[in-house]
Design an enzyme around this catalytic site. Structure first.
Site, mmCIF file in Angstrom:
data_model
loop_
_atom_site.group_PDB
_atom_site.id
_atom_site.type_symbol
_atom_site.label_atom_id
_atom_site.label_comp_id
_atom_site.label_asym_id
_atom_site.label_seq_id
_atom_site.Cartn_x
_atom_site.Cartn_y
_atom_site.Cartn_z
ATOM 1 N N LYS A 1 -0.724 -52.186 -25.875
ATOM 2 C CA LYS A 1 -1.623 -52.999 -26.910
ATOM 3 C C LYS A 1 -0.821 -54.129 -27.064
ATOM 4 O O LYS A 1 0.320 -54.152 -27.558
ATOM 5 C CB LYS A 1 -1.568 -52.205 -28.080
ATOM 6 C CG LYS A 1 -2.527 -52.695 -29.153
ATOM 7 C CD LYS A 1 -2.484 -51.668 -30.542
ATOM 8 C CE LYS A 1 -3.327 -52.521 -31.493
ATOM 9 N NZ LYS A 1 -3.191 -51.647 -32.831
ATOM 10 N N ARG B 1 6.096 -57.979 -38.354
ATOM 11 C CA ARG B 1 6.466 -56.745 -37.694
ATOM 12 C C ARG B 1 7.543 -56.947 -36.383
ATOM 13 O O ARG B 1 7.635 -56.162 -35.484
ATOM 14 C CB ARG B 1 5.264 -55.791 -37.384
ATOM 15 C CG ARG B 1 4.650 -55.606 -38.785
ATOM 16 C CD ARG B 1 3.315 -54.856 -38.485
ATOM 17 N NE ARG B 1 2.776 -54.675 -39.974
ATOM 18 C CZ ARG B 1 1.261 -54.336 -40.080
ATOM 19 N NH1 ARG B 1 0.481 -54.490 -39.056
ATOM 20 N NH2 ARG B 1 0.964 -54.296 -41.040
ATOM 21 N N LYS C 1 3.530 -51.597 -27.835
ATOM 22 C CA LYS C 1 2.857 -52.316 -28.837
ATOM 23 C C LYS C 1 3.545 -53.622 -29.097
ATOM 24 O O LYS C 1 4.619 -53.733 -29.600
ATOM 25 C CB LYS C 1 2.699 -51.403 -30.046
ATOM 26 C CG LYS C 1 1.744 -52.151 -30.926
ATOM 27 C CD LYS C 1 1.565 -51.123 -32.414
ATOM 28 C CE LYS C 1 0.773 -51.719 -33.331
ATOM 29 N NZ LYS C 1 0.441 -50.881 -34.404
ATOM 30 N N ARG D 1 -6.433 -56.398 -39.038
ATOM 31 C CA ARG D 1 -5.523 -56.203 -40.456
ATOM 32 C C ARG D 1 -6.618 -56.558 -41.517
ATOM 33 O O ARG D 1 -6.378 -56.007 -42.694
ATOM 34 C CB ARG D 1 -4.470 -57.240 -40.268
ATOM 35 C CG ARG D 1 -3.257 -56.837 -39.372
ATOM 36 C CD ARG D 1 -2.103 -57.545 -39.273
ATOM 37 N NE ARG D 1 -1.335 -57.028 -38.349
ATOM 38 C CZ ARG D 1 -0.279 -57.749 -37.855
ATOM 39 N NH1 ARG D 1 -0.110 -58.951 -38.358
ATOM 40 N NH2 ARG D 1 0.790 -57.220 -36.929
ATOM 41 N N CYS E 1 4.690 -51.018 -41.586
ATOM 42 C CA CYS E 1 4.685 -49.507 -40.789
ATOM 43 C C CYS E 1 5.413 -48.411 -40.950
ATOM 44 O O CYS E 1 5.449 -47.456 -40.491
ATOM 45 C CB CYS E 1 4.417 -49.903 -39.261
ATOM 46 S SG CYS E 1 3.138 -51.014 -38.694
ATOM 47 N N CYS F 1 0.800 -48.529 -42.337
ATOM 48 C CA CYS F 1 0.522 -49.876 -42.855
ATOM 49 C C CYS F 1 -0.599 -50.009 -43.705
ATOM 50 O O CYS F 1 -0.573 -50.713 -44.588
ATOM 51 C CB CYS F 1 0.590 -50.781 -41.548
ATOM 52 S SG CYS F 1 -0.611 -50.502 -40.515
ATOM 53 N N CYS G 1 0.001 -44.122 -38.483
ATOM 54 C CA CYS G 1 1.015 -45.166 -39.019
ATOM 55 C C CYS G 1 0.745 -45.155 -40.577
ATOM 56 O O CYS G 1 -0.346 -44.448 -40.995
ATOM 57 C CB CYS G 1 0.403 -46.414 -38.444
ATOM 58 S SG CYS G 1 1.753 -47.799 -38.778
#
Length: 318
Positions: free
Chosen positions: A243, A212, A190, A200, A125, A117, A115
């Site tokens: 997730k 997101r 997700k 984060r 992302c 991000c 990813c």
């Protein structure tokens, strides 16, 4: 009397039909540049940002506990529009994969999050075009990241951006470059979740604007969540993932009934923090949560509790 099957701990373990072995876990690492760095994450008591040298020491300890599977997340202060430090050879994750595999080889199974991000100056992302995440441009970057990680020796790449066709593009890229044996563990289901808040902070990956929700899943739509996983299997995912885990046990269960590939569940940072910061018995609560995830159908559990569970393992089941 059914209570005869609960007479003592030995009998309880004998007749249990759900069981977690330390090898069922994947243990996450947050990796930072430098040497001899061990920074505790304020919102994740007992979890640290580690430099590569400390990661090697932690892997040795994990192996002694029976844990041999690890997933890597980079913590990067060098950020740009394309998240280029995710795929640069001198970036933290390519260096970490190289060093870890040189040290431990096939003694461990190494996963790496794919990813951007943590690496973009937007915290999103994907690549931003006209204020929105551009799916096609992001696929190009994700494929590049996955290829670099494969070249450094990773066992599984783990696309987590929730871009459409990300598994297909990465699989094609790996195969075209003769990395047929590098697997894909896809973050296939997700959700857009507040449970990611401590992560984060740990990875310095919070979005700088908006959220997101346009690419991660809405928790009110179970059908779409399952469809996302089925599409990833069709595109070539070797392992699929749900997730977060704890609020989505029903989704784990339903997916397990529909796919034949292994199902992973990520016991995420917010779930970890709620437990360790509670005023309840942390050890018992941890076990109850982990077994709920396993009972729902997860073959693999990604958890910050992996070491804690492994340390209890012999005491529980010896």
């Amino acid at each position: 009397m059914l209570r005869r099957l609960r007479k003592n701990r030995k009998i309880i373990n004998l007749v249990s039909n759900v069981f977690i072995h330390p090898q069922n876990f994947i243990y996450p690492f947050f990796i930072i540049e430098g040497k001899k760095i061990k920074q505790e994450i304020p919102s994740m008591k007992g979890i640290y940002r580690l430099s590569i040298d400390y990661v090697l020491k932690e892997i040795e300890k994990c192996l002694e506990l029976g844990i041999g599977n690890f997933i890597l997340f980079g913590v990067e202060h060098r950020k740009d529009e394309k998240g280029s430090w995710a795929y640069k050879r001198e970036g933290i994750i390519p260096k970490a994969i190289r060093k870890i595999k040189q040290t431990f080889g096939d003694e461990i199974t190494l996963f790496a999050d794919v990813c951007i991000c943590q690496y973009t100056n937007t915290g999103h992302c994907g690549i931003i075009v006209d204020g929105k995440v551009d799916n096609s441009k992001t696929l190009e970057i994700l494929s590049k990241v996955a290829l670099v990680y494969a070249e450094e020796g990773v066992d599984f790449v783990c696309p987590s951006s929730m871009m459409d066709l990300q598994v297909k593009y990465i699989r094609q890229t790996l195969d075209e470059n003769n990395f047929l044996n590098v697997g894909i563990m896809s973050y296939s289901t997700k959700f857009s979740s507040v449970f990611y808040t401590p992560f984060r902070e740990a990875a310095d990956s919070a979005p700088k604007f908006g959220d997101r929700s346009t690419y991660q899943l809405d928790y009110k739509n179970a059908n779409l969540a399952i469809l996302e996983t089925l599409k990833d299997v069709e595109e070539g995912a070797d392992i699929v993932m749900v997730k977060p885990a704890l609020a989505y046990l029903d989704i784990i269960y339903q997916i397990k009934q529909k796919v034949l590939v292994p199902v992973a569940a990520y016991n995420v940072s917010g779930e970890y923090s709620l437990i360790v910061n509670s005023n309840m018995d942390t050890e018992k609560l941890m076990l109850e949560v982990l077994y709920a995830i396993k009972r729902a159908g997860a073959d693999i559990i990604i958890s910050y509790f992996a070491k804690d569970y492994a340390q209890l393992y012999k005491k529980l089941y010896a």
